[in-house]
Design a protein around this motif. Structure first.
Motif: not given
Length: 149
Positions: A120-131
């Protein structure tokens, strides 16, 4: 599942790191040591990218409130880091490792949940990167090396 928590402060980007340490980044042949883009990323996080991404992530995460509390108390959100990859023109991210002994530190977290928290932390990182890439870095601006001649 939705995580209903207050949006924390964005992480502080700690300056140039080895690009090979970031997910979604191919290490460039030559490092420039330019921290200007890193400062721009930090500014974008402060200007709303972090909140936008966190809200998007929290709406779909499987992380529960006790796991999130542990992540906050351990300072793992502050250790998230982001990097502008000039060779691929994208934002890479680095996620801290969740301690294996999380279950001994927090009675309400089971052994099987440690890997889930990491995911889930990795998913947060990916989401921030995409935004950052999709909503904040303007491909027609010069701050990231884009120039239309």
């Amino acid at each position: 599942m939705t995580l209903d928590v207050e949006t924390p402060e964005p992480p502080t980007l700690r300056g140039p790191q080895d690009p090979g340490d970031y997910d979604a980044v191919d290490e460039p042949d030559e490092r420039t040591g330019d921290s200007t883009r890193r400062e721009n990323l930090a500014d974008f996080l402060e200007a709303g990218a972090w909140e936008d991404a966190f809200d998007e992530w929290a709406a779909d995460t499987y992380m529960n409130e006790s796991e999130f509390r542990a992540v906050r108390e351990l300072g793992l959100l502050e250790e998230l880091d982001f990097y502008w990859n000039p060779s691929a023109e994208d934002v890479g991210y680095r996620v801290p490792t969740v301690p294996e002994d999380l279950t001994t530190q927090y009675d309400d977290i089971d052994e099987g949940e440690v890997e889930d928290v990491q995911d889930e932390l990795a998913e947060l990182g990916r989401t921030v990167s995409e935004v950052l890439e999709n909503d904040y870095i303007h491909r027609d601006g010069e701050e990231f090396g884009y120039s239309w001649e």
